[in-house]
Design an enzyme around this catalytic site. Structure first.
Site, short mmCIF file in Angstrom:
data_model
loop_
_atom_site.label_atom_id
_atom_site.label_comp_id
_atom_site.label_asym_id
_atom_site.label_seq_id
_atom_site.Cartn_x
_atom_site.Cartn_y
_atom_site.Cartn_z
N ASP A 268 38.48 35.75 42.53
CA ASP A 268 38.63 36.90 43.40
C ASP A 268 37.39 37.07 44.28
OD1 ASP A 268 39.19 40.43 42.88
OD2 ASP A 268 39.97 39.05 44.37
N ASP A 375 44.99 44.04 40.62
CA ASP A 375 43.87 44.64 39.91
C ASP A 375 44.36 45.51 38.78
OD1 ASP A 375 42.32 45.21 43.10
OD2 ASP A 375 42.26 43.48 41.77
#
Lengths: 457, 232
Positions: A268, A375
């Site tokens: 990420d 997330d």
């Protein structure tokens, strides 16, 4: 099991999309640099008007990113912008805390009560190496290999999605998204309901189940992909994140899960911040085209109301629209893990130019923050795994929960400081992992001994 | 009661919630460090020696108390910086939250976290069959644990206020008093299961701390009377 494995293909897709896209979403350049010009605000509103059909904030995001084409005003406005951002900062953090907390609560409650999600019934095809080997080294090797396979699958999916987006194959993307959310909403809910009923020994017949799931799924599809009340949409997004997280918790072997969590946060970080990262390219492409992010991939805490826009305002804003669009190119950033809208500031400043105040009220949109669904999913996976596998039970879970929330706070703080797209995963996941391992191994014996002697610190 | 405190006073303002969670986080970190020390000490010593283990435990507890207070101090420093930042950025030049409110919220954060860690496994086990104290231990285990936890949460809240006040006005004796009280309360729990030795002093200390904190926060007997009699 076979049917499940087949489904896992498509089930991975939504997860991949979500993970990669969402978590990598760069927050649009902090809106406060753009929003405070009256003209820009007007333009953005007109711009937003064009974007009907998107009841979610991505549309407003487009509107937000009115560009700093007016440098003179900008410097003067910057201080105020900073204030506004920070002032709304706390509110935004809470707006994100609540759904993350809810998602985690749902996952933990399910893990604790329903046996199904902690039984090992096989693995996804994305993690082919089993972890039942006797030696530690072999197990470690297997989990690392699993992680590599999983991450590469995610990377491939992301790049594929970026390519599709670049070459404007929108229909394909939309179809893919719709298919995956369909599957999530119907199939996983069915399984989940089945397991919950089994746990609580509730008798249920098929027609009732069919009715319930049909209603749930249909409303969900409408809410997520089209228009719907904000809270309902948020609730659905939380539900599907929780379902996805539960699937992960069930089907990922233990060590692989932890290694995957770590690797995902590194990925990420790279995908969002490196100039050549796929997510960054995606964001920039979206910027150039001034388009909203796909629905069903982000959670947004605010909504834009496009109802009731008076026509006369549109006419007045028509000419100014062109300049705004041109200026917007360099700034717009739709995909964002965290993204603050400057709607409110925009709507406030052009008040004098507005012909009717009722329009302004309708227009006024709460500033919102966006967080990617990936997330949510990974936070919940972390806390769920802590709840499922830690022997210290609730202490560890609580510690991970607090760690993740603090990580989220810090990330939002960084967002306010840096004003660009930030990956939301790394800090929180790092904190969560560190706290999990430390708490499980160090704090637990300490607390147990204290509790057995009933000592208090 | 602690949850009620939370709902009524903290849940409204998002800034307070953040400070609460951050306070809980700091307490957690202090706990982590102290358990690390204890763990190392235990591993380095002989596990068969019971008095030594108990001595180590006592040492661990004391050390943990000291660490908690140290982290409270650290948290105070950070909050001071944060207040300066908030003041600089706010529109009308004054902070949206005062240092006293922060002290209160920080105290609640500490207290909630410590209470949660003390109680929650107990609560989870309490859902099981009712076999309290079968092995000759006290039967009042749950009750006393509950009371002790509650008193500890309140104490943390009051200590937070006192501590921050002491740091604000540079009255070192207040800070030392807080530390000493904390040590005393933890030490009194060593008398368990002789509950009268631990609960009673703790409650007395809590009453004292409550009165002190109330006076520090600007209250007085008159205010109290007016409030209780609902005079406007």
């Amino acid at each position: 099991m076979i049917t499940f494995m087949n489904n896992s293909d498509s089930e991975e897709e939504p997860c991949n999309e979500r993970t990669s896209l969402v978590s990598a979403e760069s927050p649009p350049v902090p809106s406060y640099q753009d929003g405070l010009h009256a003209s820009a605000a007007g333009e953005s509103q007109a711009h937003r008007k064009r974007r009907t059909g998107g009841s979610r904030s991505p549309n407003s995001a487009d509107g937000d990113m009115s560009d700093s084409g007016v440098p003179v005003r900008e410097s003067a406005m910057e201080n105020e912008e900073e204030e506004l951002t920070l002032k709304y900062g706390a509110k935004h953090v809470i707006m994100l805390f609540v759904p993350v907390t809810l998602c985690m609560i749902v996952v933990v409650a399910t893990i604790k009560s329903v046996r199904f999600y902690t039984e090992k019934n096989g693995q996804l095809i994305y993690t082919p190496f089993s972890e039942d080997t006797p030696s530690v080294g072999q197990r470690l090797l297997n989990s690392v290999l699993n992680t590599i396979i999983m991450i590469s699958v995610i990377v491939v999916m992301t790049v594929f999605l970026v390519l599709l987006y670049k070459y404007r194959c929108y229909k394909f993307i939309h179809g893919w998204l719709i298919l995956s959310s369909l599957m999530l909403l119907f199939l996983f809910t069915y399984i989940y309901l089945g397991e919950v009923f089994k746990t609580y020994n509730v008798a249920m017949d098929y027609p009732t189940v069919f009715l319930m799931i049909w209603n749930f799924g249909a409303v969900g599809m409408i809410c997520i992909h089209w228009k719907g009340p904000l809270h309902l949409q948020q609730a659905y997004l939380i539900m599907i994140s929780a379902l996805m997280a539960l699937v992960f918790i069930k089907y990922l072997p233990e060590w692989s899960a932890w290694v995957i969590l770590g690797a995902i946060s590194i990925y990420d970080l790279m995908a969002v911040l490196c100039p050549k990262g796929p997510l960054r390219m995606l964001v920039e492409t979206a910027q150039e085209r001034n388009e909203p992010i796909f629905p069903a991939l982000i959670y947004s805490s605010a909504m834009m109301w496009t109802v009731g826009m008076a026509k006369q305002d549109a006419a007045a804003r028509g000419p100014s629209q062109q300049t705004w669009d041109a200026a917007e190119d360099g700034r717009e950033n739709h995909r964002s893990p965290l993204h603050t809208d400057s709607q409110m500031s925009e709507t406030r400043s052009p008040a004098p130019t507005r012909p009717n105040t009722s329009f302004e009220e309708l227009e006024e949109e709460e500033r919102g923050v966006k967080l990617g669904l990936g997330d949510f999913i990974f936070y919940s996976v972390l806390v769920g795994k802590a709840a499922a596998t830690a022997s210290g039970d609730w202490n560890t879970t609580l510690a991970c929960f607090v760690a993740i929330l603090i990580g989220l706070c810090l990330t939002l703080l960084l967002l306010a400081v840096f004003k660009k797209a930030l990956p939301a995963l790394p800090i929180s996941i790092t904190f969560g992992l560190v706290f999990y391992f430390l708490t499980d191994n160090l704090v637990r014996p300490f607390m147990d001994t204290l509790a057995s002697h009933q000592l208090y610190i | 009661p602690a949850l009620g405190l939370f709902l009524f006073t903290i849940a409204r303002d998002p800034l307070r919630i953040i400070i609460l969670i951050a306070g809980a986080f700091f307490w957690l970190v202090s706990l982590l460090l102290s358990s690390l020390i204890w763990f190392i000490a235990v591993k380095a010593s002989d596990p068969q020696d019971v008095p030594l283990q108990r001595g180590l435990l006592i040492f661990g507890v004391m050390f943990s108390v000291l660490l908690q207070e140290a982290f409270r101090f650290l948290y105070y420093k950070i909050l001071r910086k944060a207040i300066e930042g908030l003041v600089a950025l706010s529109e009308d030049g004054c902070s949206p939250i005062s240092i006293q409110q922060m002290a209160y919220v920080a105290g609640v954060g500490f207290g909630l976290m410590s209470g949660a860690f003390s109680m929650i496994n107990l609560l989870a086990d309490a859902l099981g069959p009712g076999t309290v104290g079968i092995h000759g231990d006290s039967q009042l285990y749950f009750l006393t644990s509950a009371f002790m936890t509650m008193v500890l949460i309140f104490l943390h809240t009051f200590w937070g206020i006192l501590f921050f006040h002491g740091c604000e006005y540079r009255r070192w004796w207040e800070i030392v008093a807080v530390v000493v009280m904390h040590l005393a309360v933890s030490g009194s729990t060593f008398c368990n299961p002789l509950y009268v030795g631990s609960l009673v002093p703790s409650y007395l200390l809590m009453a004292a701390a409550a009165v002190w904190a109330y006076l520090l926060s600007g209250g007085s007997a008159q205010n109290l009377r007016r409030f209780l009699l609902c005079k406007s």
